[in-house]
Design a protein around this motif. Structure first.
Motif, PDB file in Angstrom:
ATOM      1  N   LEU A 126       0.866  -1.182   0.000  1.00  0.00           N
ATOM      2  CA  LEU A 126       0.000   0.000   0.000  1.00  0.00           C
ATOM      3  C   LEU A 126       0.899   1.227   0.000  1.00  0.00           C
ATOM      4  CD1 LEU A 126      -2.755   1.400   0.231  1.00  0.00           C
ATOM      5  CD2 LEU A 126      -2.580   1.149   2.728  1.00  0.00           C
ATOM      6  N   TRP A 127       0.830   1.987  -1.066  1.00  0.00           N
ATOM      7  CA  TRP A 127       1.650   3.189  -1.242  1.00  0.00           C
ATOM      8  C   TRP A 127       0.746   4.386  -1.000  1.00  0.00           C
ATOM      9  CZ3 TRP A 127       6.763   3.881  -3.375  1.00  0.00           C
ATOM     10  CH2 TRP A 127       7.073   5.197  -3.743  1.00  0.00           C
ATOM     11  N   ILE A 128       1.055   5.202   0.005  1.00  0.00           N
ATOM     12  CA  ILE A 128       0.200   6.336   0.356  1.00  0.00           C
ATOM     13  C   ILE A 128       0.997   7.634   0.274  1.00  0.00           C
ATOM     14  CG2 ILE A 128      -1.322   7.359   2.076  1.00  0.00           C
ATOM     15  CD1 ILE A 128      -1.745   4.632   3.284  1.00  0.00           C
ATOM     16  N   GLU A 129       0.436   8.607  -0.449  1.00  0.00           N
ATOM     17  CA  GLU A 129       1.028   9.928  -0.543  1.00  0.00           C
ATOM     18  C   GLU A 129       0.038  10.973  -0.034  1.00  0.00           C
ATOM     19  OE1 GLU A 129       2.827  11.045  -4.294  1.00  0.00           O
ATOM     20  OE2 GLU A 129       2.976   8.929  -4.860  1.00  0.00           O
ATOM     21  N   ALA A 130       0.564  12.085   0.461  1.00  0.00           N
ATOM     22  CA  ALA A 130      -0.262  13.218   0.871  1.00  0.00           C
ATOM     23  C   ALA A 130      -0.404  14.180  -0.301  1.00  0.00           C
ATOM     24  CB  ALA A 130       0.374  13.931   2.063  1.00  0.00           C
ATOM     25  N   LYS A 131      -1.621  14.631  -0.547  1.00  0.00           N
ATOM     26  CA  LYS A 131      -1.856  15.510  -1.691  1.00  0.00           C
ATOM     27  C   LYS A 131      -1.131  16.841  -1.560  1.00  0.00           C
ATOM     28  CE  LYS A 131      -6.307  13.636  -3.228  1.00  0.00           C
ATOM     29  NZ  LYS A 131      -7.747  13.937  -3.478  1.00  0.00           N
TER      30      LYS A 131
ATOM     31  N   LYS B 193       2.987  -5.643  -6.820  1.00  0.00           N
ATOM     32  CA  LYS B 193       1.597  -5.585  -6.340  1.00  0.00           C
ATOM     33  C   LYS B 193       1.415  -4.331  -5.487  1.00  0.00           C
ATOM     34  CE  LYS B 193       1.991  -9.828  -4.713  1.00  0.00           C
ATOM     35  NZ  LYS B 193       1.695 -11.125  -4.039  1.00  0.00           N
ATOM     36  N   ALA B 194       1.260  -3.191  -6.153  1.00  0.00           N
ATOM     37  CA  ALA B 194       1.165  -1.913  -5.460  1.00  0.00           C
ATOM     38  C   ALA B 194      -0.227  -1.317  -5.593  1.00  0.00           C
ATOM     39  CB  ALA B 194       2.201  -0.937  -5.996  1.00  0.00           C
ATOM     40  N   GLN B 195      -0.780  -0.887  -4.478  1.00  0.00           N
ATOM     41  CA  GLN B 195      -2.051  -0.161  -4.425  1.00  0.00           C
ATOM     42  C   GLN B 195      -1.722   1.265  -4.004  1.00  0.00           C
ATOM     43  OE1 GLN B 195      -4.914  -1.891  -1.701  1.00  0.00           O
ATOM     44  NE2 GLN B 195      -5.906   0.085  -1.334  1.00  0.00           N
ATOM     45  N   VAL B 196      -2.056   2.248  -4.839  1.00  0.00           N
ATOM     46  CA  VAL B 196      -1.682   3.636  -4.604  1.00  0.00           C
ATOM     47  C   VAL B 196      -2.893   4.418  -4.118  1.00  0.00           C
ATOM     48  CG1 VAL B 196      -0.719   5.740  -5.608  1.00  0.00           C
ATOM     49  CG2 VAL B 196       0.086   3.490  -6.392  1.00  0.00           C
ATOM     50  N   GLU B 197      -2.702   5.153  -3.001  1.00  0.00           N
ATOM     51  CA  GLU B 197      -3.769   5.977  -2.434  1.00  0.00           C
ATOM     52  C   GLU B 197      -3.208   7.354  -2.083  1.00  0.00           C
ATOM     53  OE1 GLU B 197      -6.821   5.041  -2.280  1.00  0.00           O
ATOM     54  OE2 GLU B 197      -6.700   2.850  -2.516  1.00  0.00           O
ATOM     55  N   PHE B 198      -4.113   8.343  -2.058  1.00  0.00           N
ATOM     56  CA  PHE B 198      -3.744   9.709  -1.691  1.00  0.00           C
ATOM     57  C   PHE B 198      -4.632  10.182  -0.545  1.00  0.00           C
ATOM     58  CE2 PHE B 198      -2.394   9.183  -6.029  1.00  0.00           C
ATOM     59  CZ  PHE B 198      -1.179   9.857  -6.101  1.00  0.00           C
TER      60      PHE B 198
ATOM     61  N   MET C  34       4.048  14.963   6.734  1.00  0.00           N
ATOM     62  CA  MET C  34       3.833  14.301   8.024  1.00  0.00           C
ATOM     63  C   MET C  34       2.363  13.876   8.123  1.00  0.00           C
ATOM     64  SD  MET C  34       6.884  14.361   9.102  1.00  0.00           S
ATOM     65  CE  MET C  34       6.901  13.957  10.849  1.00  0.00           C
ATOM     66  N   LEU C  35       1.937  13.083   7.179  1.00  0.00           N
ATOM     67  CA  LEU C  35       0.534  12.708   7.065  1.00  0.00           C
ATOM     68  C   LEU C  35       0.031  11.925   8.268  1.00  0.00           C
ATOM     69  CD1 LEU C  35       0.391   9.999   4.204  1.00  0.00           C
ATOM     70  CD2 LEU C  35       2.417  10.626   5.459  1.00  0.00           C
ATOM     71  N   HIS C  36       0.927  11.245   9.000  1.00  0.00           N
ATOM     72  CA  HIS C  36       0.504  10.524  10.201  1.00  0.00           C
ATOM     73  C   HIS C  36       0.228  11.485  11.362  1.00  0.00           C
ATOM     74  CE1 HIS C  36       4.785  11.048  10.177  1.00  0.00           C
ATOM     75  NE2 HIS C  36       4.980  10.520  11.363  1.00  0.00           N
ATOM     76  N   HIS C  37       0.641  12.747  11.229  1.00  0.00           N
ATOM     77  CA  HIS C  37       0.272  13.785  12.187  1.00  0.00           C
ATOM     78  C   HIS C  37      -0.985  14.525  11.730  1.00  0.00           C
ATOM     79  CE1 HIS C  37       4.779  14.252  13.519  1.00  0.00           C
ATOM     80  NE2 HIS C  37       4.259  13.089  13.849  1.00  0.00           N
ATOM     81  N   ASP C  38      -1.114  14.706  10.411  1.00  0.00           N
ATOM     82  CA  ASP C  38      -2.192  15.531   9.866  1.00  0.00           C
ATOM     83  C   ASP C  38      -3.523  14.799   9.767  1.00  0.00           C
ATOM     84  OD1 ASP C  38      -0.177  17.382   9.597  1.00  0.00           O
ATOM     85  OD2 ASP C  38       0.076  17.078   7.440  1.00  0.00           O
ATOM     86  N   GLN C  39      -3.476  13.534   9.359  1.00  0.00           N
ATOM     87  CA  GLN C  39      -4.702  12.753   9.152  1.00  0.00           C
ATOM     88  C   GLN C  39      -4.546  11.348   9.743  1.00  0.00           C
ATOM     89  OE1 GLN C  39      -7.555  13.761   8.001  1.00  0.00           O
ATOM     90  NE2 GLN C  39      -6.975  15.773   7.236  1.00  0.00           N
ATOM     91  N   PRO C  40      -4.247  11.246  11.048  1.00  0.00           N
ATOM     92  CA  PRO C  40      -3.987   9.919  11.620  1.00  0.00           C
ATOM     93  C   PRO C  40      -5.191   8.984  11.584  1.00  0.00           C
ATOM     94  CG  PRO C  40      -4.163  11.572  13.356  1.00  0.00           C
ATOM     95  CD  PRO C  40      -4.121  12.316  12.061  1.00  0.00           C
TER      96      PRO C  40
END
Length: 301
Positions: free
Chosen positions: A236-241, A268-273, A280-286
């Protein structure tokens, strides 16, 4: 985290001997619950995951080390930090807690780079992998080598310094300068784990200044993608917009096309935003991040 800034799920600390260093490992949850390893980024600490752990709904035993030279883990006894050491450190931590079992692994930024490389080098060790903005660096060119070696030698002789802060409030303000979305309560919590008082009474960031030295080893994207191509676990590949990570890449900023090219090497990659979040997305949208990670980990093999 509660309105008062108190963690909903308190953590506990453990210290291990890992390859000659006293390593700090932070734990959350029931020791008998399924293991979930979390790896923090550059100039960060394991406590950085507190808000995301608080938001998780499942029964997990979260294991999060402070990398060498960060947080409460001992600093190296040499002038520099070498990236392959993180891989070997990670393997030692995994073997200590999980033996030979395949594990679930989450990594943010530098921790995401380590996690994704490790998943390609030891594909049998990873059940599922979550990469939070672990994009890698711009590829270097061979002609950069002479200047890079010279710069590294100069910095070894004149090691970088980091300023101290008079109060924890100043440390919290420094965190909020890096991330304007960080609330006062969260900044106050992080500041307690991000810094410690020195003998002069100043609050010093818990990161070895040597981490700020340039690496004499040029970054080779082809080697990284060769490792990524061997990953067998779902990713699971996650990026912050609204990520600002691009500022670290200077005029050679990675473009969307290059990021997608790199991701394509992961079988086998699933990409999400995630919106309304920076690097610091784990601080912004935990809460949102915790939901996405737990949904991914719950998918059938």
């Amino acid at each position: 985290m509660s309105q008062s800034g108190t963690p909903v799920k308190p953590s506990r600390s453990e210290f291990l001997q890992v390859r000659g260093l006293r390593y700090h490992v932070r734990h959350w949850g029931n020791p008998d619950a399924p293991l979930l390893f979390m790896l923090h980024g550059w100039m960060d600490v394991s406590a950085s995951f507190q808000f995301m752990v608080d938001a998780m709904q499942g029964d997990w035993h979260v294991v999060a080390p402070d990398w060498r030279g960060f947080g409460l883990t001992e600093r190296t006894h040499s002038d520099s930090y070498w990236f392959p050491d993180y891989l070997a450190d990670l393997e030692a931590v995994i073997e200590h807690y999980a033996g030979d079992a395949a594990i679930d692994l989450v990594g943010h930024s530098m921790g995401g780079n380590v996690a994704t490389l490790y998943a390609g080098v030891r594909p049998q060790r990873i059940r599922r992998l979550v990469n939070l903005e672990g994009l890698g660096l711009p590829s270097a060119k061979p002609e950069q080598a002479p200047g890079r070696f010279a710069q590294w030698m100069d910095e070894v002789k004149n090691r970088p310094l980091m300023r101290g802060y008079d109060t924890l409030d100043e440390v919290a303000a420094r965190l909020q300068k890096n991330n304007a979305r960080l609330s006062d309560e969260r900044a106050a919590f992080l500041s307690q784990h991000w810094a410690a008082k020195d003998e002069a009474g100043l609050w010093q960031i818990l990161g070895d200044p040597a981490h700020k030295q340039v690496s004499p080893i040029l970054y080779r994207v082809d080697e990284m993608t060769a490792c990524w191509s061997r990953i067998t676990a779902p990713v699971l590949w996650i990026e912050a917009k609204d990520s600002d990570i691009w500022r670290f890449f200077g005029q050679h900023a990675l473009m969307r096309e290059e990021i997608d090219r790199r991701i394509a090497f992961i079988p086998k990659a699933q990409v999400e935003f995630i919106g309304d979040a920076g690097h610091m997305l784990h601080h912004d949208q935990p809460e949102r991040l915790a939901q996405m990670i737990e949904s991914f980990l719950a998918q059938p093999a």
